[in-house]
Scaffold this motif. Structure first.
Motif, mmCIF file in Angstrom:
data_model
loop_
_atom_site.group_PDB
_atom_site.id
_atom_site.type_symbol
_atom_site.label_atom_id
_atom_site.label_comp_id
_atom_site.label_asym_id
_atom_site.label_seq_id
_atom_site.Cartn_x
_atom_site.Cartn_y
_atom_site.Cartn_z
ATOM 1 N N ASP A 49 -4.972 -1.236 -7.469
ATOM 2 C CA ASP A 49 -6.196 -0.834 -6.977
ATOM 3 C C ASP A 49 -6.151 0.616 -6.511
ATOM 4 N N LYS A 74 3.595 -6.495 8.580
ATOM 5 C CA LYS A 74 3.151 -4.940 7.881
ATOM 6 C C LYS A 74 3.962 -3.972 8.019
ATOM 7 N N ASN A 92 -7.956 2.034 -3.144
ATOM 8 C CA ASN A 92 -7.383 1.800 -1.763
ATOM 9 C C ASN A 92 -5.971 1.950 -1.795
ATOM 10 N N ASN A 93 -5.101 2.648 -2.979
ATOM 11 C CA ASN A 93 -4.015 3.018 -3.045
ATOM 12 C C ASN A 93 -3.165 1.690 -2.872
ATOM 13 N N VAL A 94 -3.317 0.613 -3.350
ATOM 14 C CA VAL A 94 -2.614 -0.611 -3.188
ATOM 15 C C VAL A 94 -2.271 -1.303 -4.480
ATOM 16 N N GLY A 130 0.771 -1.197 0.064
ATOM 17 C CA GLY A 130 0.041 0.176 -0.188
ATOM 18 C C GLY A 130 1.070 1.137 0.285
#
Length: 289
Positions: A35, A63, A38-40, A8
């Motif tokens: 995406d 993460k 969702n900025n992914v 992300g």
């Protein structure tokens, strides 16, 4: 089947498209899914990428943060050096310390790559173009490390300051250094062969000029074959190539010359050392003389 990584990031998505290159911790990767809501984005990790970088240590549960950078545009200012995103190997942080508002790191790195790391040279750490400070390379069994420094602004933009002693970083050495080393390795043998040939020619010139030191050295070096000697039956070409010979000394002033006035049948008896020879006084027969 394979390994994929989902990341992300906001800024890096601006202008991104399927198949574009995005640098992740200094590794040039291809975006396979985007995406924008969702900025992914998603990238694939090849086996070679997992072998050469530390991206294989990342898991979905961790993460952890990564450095992200879009591909540079041709024609703009280059404020660093050419970073390809082709990581050479990982280094290990063995020390870190603070120097006023600067942060220093000491990195252990495999010896085979240390030849490309030089003081004040370029190095890419997790994709960040940095300057090498100090270098120590003691061979395969010795210490091999280098240091670099982060200014305050850079500390706020990348993830390296969050790493501790024992953590790893992706390292890409300066590609110009690799090209230079390869070019020199191809050129060096030819240069050495040329130097040997020049040395041989210099010795021959010295002998022709009457340098007795060179002649005596050659004469004392072993079994030279003299003109008129009987060649042994067991003498081979390999011996001929290894046994030195005493070269003849040629001095122009000592050579016999023919008198210009004697071009008769008696010329065979007319060799007088030191006879003066003047081109304008010579007799020529046609074009062959």
């Amino acid at each position: 089947s394979g390994t994929e990584m989902v990341i992300g990031g906001g800024v890096v998505m601006d202008g991104a498209y399927l198949g574009c290159s995005i640098s992740v911790n200094g590794v040039c990767l291809t975006a396979t899914e985007l995406d924008f809501d969702n900025n992914v984005f998603k990238v694939g990790l090849a086996p070679e990428t997992l072998r050469k970088t530390n991206l294989g240590t990342y898991t979905s549960e961790s993460k952890r943060k990564v450095n992200l950078e879009r591909a540079s545009e041709i024609g703009g200012r280059n404020s660093g050096h050419f970073v390809q995103g082709h990581v050479d190997n990982v280094g290990t942080i063995i020390d870190r310390w603070v120097d006023e508002n600067s942060l220093f790191f000491k990195i252990s790195f495999p010896y085979e790559y240390m030849r490309y790391v030089v003081p004040k040279g370029f190095i890419a750490i997790d994709g960040t173009s940095l300057t090498v400070c100090d270098v120590k390379s003691e061979g395969p069994e010795g210490e091999n490390w280098f240091t670099f420094m982060l200014v305050e602004y850079t500390q706020q933009k990348i993830i390296v300051p969050s790493k501790s002693v024992g953590d790893t970083v992706n390292i890409e050495v300066d590609v110009l250094g690799k090209y230079s080393a390869q070019a020199w390795e191809a050129f060096a043998p030819k240069m050495e062969a040329l130097e040997r040939k020049v040395k041989e020619l210099e010795e021959k010139v010295r002998v022709l000029e009457g340098d007795t030191d060179v002649t005596e050295t050659i004469a004392s070096s072993g079994n030279a074959v003299e003109l008129g000697d009987v060649v042994p039956k067991d003498f081979t070409s390999s011996q001929e190539s290894t046994q030195p010979r005493i070269p003849e000394t040629w001095v122009r002033a000592e050579q016999p010359t023919m008198s210009a006035k004697d071009l008769t049948s008696e010329r065979e008896d007319c060799f007088y050392p030191g006879t003066e020879w003047v081109r304008t006084k010579q007799t020529f027969y046609g074009t062959n003389h």
